[in-house]
Scaffold this motif. Structure first.
Motif, PDB file in Angstrom:
ATOM      1  N   VAL A 154       2.474  -4.661   0.000  1.00  0.00           N
ATOM      2  CA  VAL A 154       1.828  -3.416  -0.811  1.00  0.00           C
ATOM      3  C   VAL A 154       0.559  -2.416  -0.411  1.00  0.00           C
ATOM      4  O   VAL A 154       0.385  -1.515  -0.089  1.00  0.00           O
ATOM      5  N   PRO A 155      -0.543  -3.477   0.186  1.00  0.00           N
ATOM      6  CA  PRO A 155      -1.531  -2.697   0.853  1.00  0.00           C
ATOM      7  C   PRO A 155      -1.277  -1.630   1.876  1.00  0.00           C
ATOM      8  O   PRO A 155      -1.816  -0.733   2.074  1.00  0.00           O
ATOM      9  N   PHE A 156      -0.286  -2.303   2.912  1.00  0.00           N
ATOM     10  CA  PHE A 156       0.383  -1.414   3.726  1.00  0.00           C
ATOM     11  C   PHE A 156       0.818  -0.127   3.355  1.00  0.00           C
ATOM     12  O   PHE A 156       0.486   1.013   3.938  1.00  0.00           O
ATOM     13  N   THR A 157       1.674  -0.231   2.501  1.00  0.00           N
ATOM     14  CA  THR A 157       2.613   1.007   1.952  1.00  0.00           C
ATOM     15  C   THR A 157       1.699   1.913   1.082  1.00  0.00           C
ATOM     16  O   THR A 157       1.907   3.153   1.292  1.00  0.00           O
ATOM     17  N   THR A 158       0.451   1.274   0.541  1.00  0.00           N
ATOM     18  CA  THR A 158      -0.600   2.023  -0.109  1.00  0.00           C
ATOM     19  C   THR A 158      -1.389   2.805   1.006  1.00  0.00           C
ATOM     20  O   THR A 158      -1.644   3.951   0.548  1.00  0.00           O
ATOM     21  N   SER A 159      -1.561   2.254   1.989  1.00  0.00           N
ATOM     22  CA  SER A 159      -2.168   3.017   3.138  1.00  0.00           C
ATOM     23  C   SER A 159      -1.541   4.122   3.609  1.00  0.00           C
ATOM     24  O   SER A 159      -2.069   5.255   4.043  1.00  0.00           O
ATOM     25  N   LEU A 160       0.009   3.835   3.813  1.00  0.00           N
ATOM     26  CA  LEU A 160       0.776   5.145   4.148  1.00  0.00           C
ATOM     27  C   LEU A 160       0.645   6.085   3.367  1.00  0.00           C
ATOM     28  O   LEU A 160       0.821   7.226   3.518  1.00  0.00           O
ATOM     29  N   LEU A 161       0.867   5.722   2.052  1.00  0.00           N
ATOM     30  CA  LEU A 161       0.820   6.658   0.904  1.00  0.00           C
ATOM     31  C   LEU A 161      -0.499   7.454   0.945  1.00  0.00           C
ATOM     32  O   LEU A 161      -0.338   8.967   0.939  1.00  0.00           O
ATOM     33  N   ALA A 162      -1.437   6.807   1.009  1.00  0.00           N
ATOM     34  CA  ALA A 162      -2.957   7.569   1.245  1.00  0.00           C
ATOM     35  C   ALA A 162      -2.940   8.538   2.227  1.00  0.00           C
ATOM     36  O   ALA A 162      -3.598   9.679   2.091  1.00  0.00           O
ATOM     37  N   ASP A 163      -2.535   7.833   3.401  1.00  0.00           N
ATOM     38  CA  ASP A 163      -2.821   8.844   4.536  1.00  0.00           C
ATOM     39  C   ASP A 163      -1.738  10.028   4.731  1.00  0.00           C
ATOM     40  O   ASP A 163      -2.048  10.971   5.431  1.00  0.00           O
ATOM     41  N   TYR A 164      -0.777   9.843   3.962  1.00  0.00           N
ATOM     42  CA  TYR A 164       0.358  10.726   4.397  1.00  0.00           C
ATOM     43  C   TYR A 164       0.933  11.533   3.161  1.00  0.00           C
ATOM     44  O   TYR A 164       1.670  12.434   3.455  1.00  0.00           O
ATOM     45  N   ILE A 165       0.302  11.491   2.015  1.00  0.00           N
ATOM     46  CA  ILE A 165       1.042  12.019   0.881  1.00  0.00           C
ATOM     47  C   ILE A 165       0.627  13.672   1.100  1.00  0.00           C
ATOM     48  O   ILE A 165       1.371  14.193   0.211  1.00  0.00           O
ATOM     49  N   ASN A 166      -0.415  13.905   1.745  1.00  0.00           N
ATOM     50  CA  ASN A 166      -0.911  15.463   1.860  1.00  0.00           C
ATOM     51  C   ASN A 166      -0.689  15.809   3.017  1.00  0.00           C
ATOM     52  O   ASN A 166      -1.072  16.944   3.536  1.00  0.00           O
ATOM     53  N   THR A 167       0.377  15.430   3.812  1.00  0.00           N
ATOM     54  CA  THR A 167       1.140  15.842   5.080  1.00  0.00           C
ATOM     55  C   THR A 167       2.428  16.186   4.992  1.00  0.00           C
ATOM     56  O   THR A 167       3.151  15.732   4.028  1.00  0.00           O
ATOM     57  N   PRO A 168       2.941  16.757   5.978  1.00  0.00           N
ATOM     58  CA  PRO A 168       4.488  16.903   6.102  1.00  0.00           C
ATOM     59  C   PRO A 168       5.349  15.768   5.985  1.00  0.00           C
ATOM     60  O   PRO A 168       6.430  15.597   5.901  1.00  0.00           O
ATOM     61  N   ALA A 169       4.701  14.564   6.179  1.00  0.00           N
ATOM     62  CA  ALA A 169       5.251  13.223   6.273  1.00  0.00           C
ATOM     63  C   ALA A 169       5.143  12.418   4.916  1.00  0.00           C
ATOM     64  O   ALA A 169       5.433  11.456   4.920  1.00  0.00           O
ATOM     65  N   HIS A 170       5.082  13.354   4.020  1.00  0.00           N
ATOM     66  CA  HIS A 170       4.710  12.817   2.640  1.00  0.00           C
ATOM     67  C   HIS A 170       6.084  11.925   2.107  1.00  0.00           C
ATOM     68  O   HIS A 170       5.934  11.102   1.375  1.00  0.00           O
ATOM     69  N   GLN A 171       7.292  12.552   2.505  1.00  0.00           N
ATOM     70  CA  GLN A 171       8.240  12.167   1.868  1.00  0.00           C
ATOM     71  C   GLN A 171       8.675  10.744   2.386  1.00  0.00           C
ATOM     72  O   GLN A 171       9.148   9.869   1.263  1.00  0.00           O
ATOM     73  N   LEU A 172       8.608  10.399   3.563  1.00  0.00           N
ATOM     74  CA  LEU A 172       9.055   9.078   3.996  1.00  0.00           C
ATOM     75  C   LEU A 172       7.972   8.005   3.500  1.00  0.00           C
ATOM     76  O   LEU A 172       8.423   6.821   3.095  1.00  0.00           O
ATOM     77  N   SER A 173       6.680   8.439   3.435  1.00  0.00           N
ATOM     78  CA  SER A 173       5.738   7.521   2.974  1.00  0.00           C
ATOM     79  C   SER A 173       6.094   7.189   1.497  1.00  0.00           C
ATOM     80  O   SER A 173       5.772   5.952   0.851  1.00  0.00           O
ATOM     81  N   SER A 174       6.383   8.113   0.707  1.00  0.00           N
ATOM     82  CA  SER A 174       6.476   7.964  -0.764  1.00  0.00           C
ATOM     83  C   SER A 174       7.864   7.155  -0.954  1.00  0.00           C
ATOM     84  O   SER A 174       7.886   6.115  -1.885  1.00  0.00           O
ATOM     85  N   VAL A 175       8.977   7.361  -0.222  1.00  0.00           N
ATOM     86  CA  VAL A 175      10.078   6.678  -0.296  1.00  0.00           C
ATOM     87  C   VAL A 175       9.726   5.270   0.159  1.00  0.00           C
ATOM     88  O   VAL A 175      10.518   4.174  -0.916  1.00  0.00           O
ATOM     89  N   LEU A 176       9.192   4.795   1.082  1.00  0.00           N
ATOM     90  CA  LEU A 176       8.780   3.397   1.268  1.00  0.00           C
ATOM     91  C   LEU A 176       7.986   2.875   0.031  1.00  0.00           C
ATOM     92  O   LEU A 176       8.534   1.535   0.083  1.00  0.00           O
ATOM     93  N   TYR A 177       6.914   3.476  -0.150  1.00  0.00           N
ATOM     94  CA  TYR A 177       6.456   3.025  -1.575  1.00  0.00           C
ATOM     95  C   TYR A 177       7.148   2.699  -2.692  1.00  0.00           C
ATOM     96  O   TYR A 177       6.891   1.346  -3.106  1.00  0.00           O
ATOM     97  N   MET A 178       8.083   3.520  -2.997  1.00  0.00           N
ATOM     98  CA  MET A 178       8.770   3.141  -4.188  1.00  0.00           C
ATOM     99  C   MET A 178       9.844   2.006  -3.976  1.00  0.00           C
ATOM    100  O   MET A 178      10.152   1.317  -4.863  1.00  0.00           O
TER     101      MET A 178
END
Length: 208
Positions: free
Chosen positions: A101-125
């Motif tokens: 979870v800390p890893f996917t949280t880091s992905l979500l925080a870093d990319y949620i406001n970028t064009p890569a937000h979709q993949l980071s959110s998918v992996l998170y959920m």
């Protein structure tokens, strides 16, 4: 012949509690103070703190979700008396997923406001879907023919808990699909699941 070990539940829960505590501690590493170069005055510091809003959202969602996962894990062990090797491996799988979870949280925080937000959110959920599925597997195994439950097992809300974990698993999978269209809406779904799972009761009479 299966070797049931009643005392192992205490050790398993204590070890699991340690893993949950470490994961929550690791989440705080997402909250970093702005650099001195980015904040040279109170105004610039305030703006720099505001610019870190993705970190705050990711931290809040992950913290509350891990807390509810731990709460339901605790509730489960309050109605379970015994363990065996298979159940211990299921518990290990749960801790493996929770530790990511800390890893996917880091992905979500870093990319949620970028064009890569979709993949980071998918992996998170999808990770939370996997955690819910593992809790479902653990519950199904423990309650099959009242295998690991305390007596009287009839007071345990077996079907209610099973249905709730199934609903949470499916909902997280749907939220992952929703992430491809509206990532921020999927986060709201995740928060709704926190509220839903917080109300889950494992025993008909006791509030655990």
């Amino acid at each position: 012949m299966v070797n049931f070990q009643g005392n192992e539940t205490v050790r398993m829960e204590a070890f699991s509690d340690g893993v949950f505590a470490i994961d929550i501690t690791l989440l705080t590493f997402q909250l970093k103070a702005p650099s001195l170069r980015a904040a040279t005055s109170s105004h610039s510091l305030a703006m720099a703190l505001f610019d870190q809003w993705p970190n705050y959202i990711a931290y809040f969602v992950s913290f509350t979700t891990i807390f509810i996962i731990w709460l339901n894990h605790h509730r489960m062990y309050n109605v379970i008396q015994q363990s065996d090797s298979r159940f211990m491996f299921y518990n290990g799988l749960l801790l493996l997923l929770v530790s990511i979870v800390p890893f996917t949280t880091s992905l979500l925080a870093d990319y949620i406001n970028t064009p890569a937000h979709q993949l980071s959110s998918v992996l998170y959920m999808l990770l939370f879907a996997g955690i819910s599925w593992t809790l479902l597997i653990m519950w199904n195994y423990a309650t099959d023919n009242y295998r690991l439950l305390k007596r009287p097992a009839a007071d345990v809300r077996i079907q209610t808990v099973r249905t709730s974990h199934l609903i949470s698993t499916v909902t997280y999978v749907l939220a992952a699909g929703l992430s491809l269209l509206v990532p921020f809406l999927s986060i709201l779904v995740g928060l709704a699941m926190v509220v839903y799972l917080s109300r889950l009761k494992y025993h008909r009479e006791k509030v655990i």
